[in-house]
Scaffold this active site. Structure first.
Site, short mmCIF file in Angstrom:
data_model
loop_
_atom_site.label_atom_id
_atom_site.label_comp_id
_atom_site.label_asym_id
_atom_site.label_seq_id
_atom_site.Cartn_x
_atom_site.Cartn_y
_atom_site.Cartn_z
N LEU A 39 29.18 37.55 -28.54
CA LEU A 39 28.86 37.43 -29.96
C LEU A 39 28.25 38.70 -30.53
CD1 LEU A 39 27.46 33.77 -30.10
CD2 LEU A 39 29.65 34.60 -31.02
N TYR A 75 17.19 35.90 -14.68
CA TYR A 75 16.97 35.53 -16.09
C TYR A 75 15.60 34.88 -16.25
CZ TYR A 75 21.96 36.38 -17.02
OH TYR A 75 23.20 36.95 -17.16
#
Length: 324
Positions: free
Chosen positions: A234, A63
């Site tokens: 989400l 990341y």
């Protein structure tokens, strides 16, 4: 007396507790180093997650090219008591593209050992609570990978292990070579990415072949005590922000109506849809916006308040056609 139903409800409520996904922390995906503004943004996001009751934080060594872990390590260094209050989960197994070399997967034992050492350094901690193998590597010898995991545990560098983006057969093959139980499987699951739930109802239909999700994976995880985590929970804001299709707009309208009826946020209902599944799916909240993180508070604090018909209404509206 505790009934099986109430016991299952209690188990699902605990296993489906959301995590905070740290992929958005640490600045850009480029080679630029992170700076004070990136540390401040990370601190605001992590503080928001802690404020709503989240105690588990999900990382990966890739990341932001390691900057997500590094900036999180800065926060741990600033708050001496934070590490003891949280669970840190990270992943290894992906090597990003570098110049002319394309991105590949690498779960060779020596690579896993090196990547964990690098993550520990960036995170400024002496132990990783949960290590996930990020993607399956077709060339990795599972005996070699399992040996590396056993070594990491024996040295006290990693407490528990799991996988990400793997099917039942891949999990079983690794588990057969590993004495320690695999405790997590993290998959892309949301109201937008529905292959995981559709796989179980498309059997014996022409659409089954195109589904792609390895049927039986959810059942395998449930039967073996492997906690399911949902990345992309989400749905990248498709139902709570931007809508690109009439189907998404219809789903967003229904989501908003349910949220208003239950006096919670649409984000909460979206996460409840995952948590309501009897597998006890734990959503990974990946936004770096503190306001949006706080909008998920009720999904952390309360069991999902969606009944059978409400859950199905969201699914059918999102899929845009009747069930087979």
């Amino acid at each position: 007396m505790t009934t099986n139903a109430s016991a299952n409800a209690s188990t699902n409520a605990s296993t489906s507790r959301p995590l905070y996904g740290c992929m958005g922390l640490g600045g850009t995906w480029g080679p630029e180093p992170y700076g004070p503004a990136d540390i401040a943004a990370a601190e605001a996001a992590v503080t928001a997650a802690l404020d709503i009751g989240i105690t588990a934080f999900d990382h990966a060594d890739i990341y932001r090219h390691g900057k997500s872990e590094a900036v999180f390590g800065e926060l741990l260094a600033r708050d001496a008591g934070l590490r003891a209050r949280i669970t840190i989960q990270t992943k290894c197994g992906i090597r990003l593209a570098d110049g002319d070399r394309p991105g590949i997967y690498d779960l060779r034992g020596k690579t896993v050992l090196r990547r964990v050492e690098e993550s520990l350094t960036r995170l400024r901690t002496d132990v990783i609570d949960v290590l996930l193998l990020h993607r399956p590597d077709p060339l990795a010898n599972p005996d070699d990978t399992a040996e590396a995991l056993a070594s990491l545990h024996a040295q006290g560098m990693v407490r528990r292990f799991g996988v990400s983006n793997m099917g039942a057969a891949q999990i079983a093959a690794l588990q057969a070579r590993l004495e320690l139980p695999l405790v997590v499987n993290q998959l892309e699951m949301s109201l937008h990415q529905r292959a995981w739930v559709e796989a179980g109802v498309l059997l014996n239909t022409p659409a089954a072949a195109a589904n792609g999700f390895p049927f039986g994976t959810l059942e395998h995880c449930r039967d073996h005590g492997i906690r399911l985590q949902a990345w992309g929970a989400l749905a990248q804001g498709r139902f709570t922000g931007r809508q690109e299709t009439p189907q998404e707009r219809a789903t967003a309208e229904l989501l908003a109506a349910l949220a208003e009826r239950k006096q919670v946020t649409p984000e909460t209902v979206l996460l409840w849809w995952l948590q309501r599944h009897p597998a006890g799916i734990a959503p990974v909240i990946g936004t770096s916006d503190p306001t949006r993180i706080r909008s998920c508070r009720q999904a952390v604090a309360h069991p999902p308040e969606l009944d059978h018909e409400e859950w199905y209404s969201l699914w059918l509206t999102a899929r845009g056609e009747p069930l087979p």
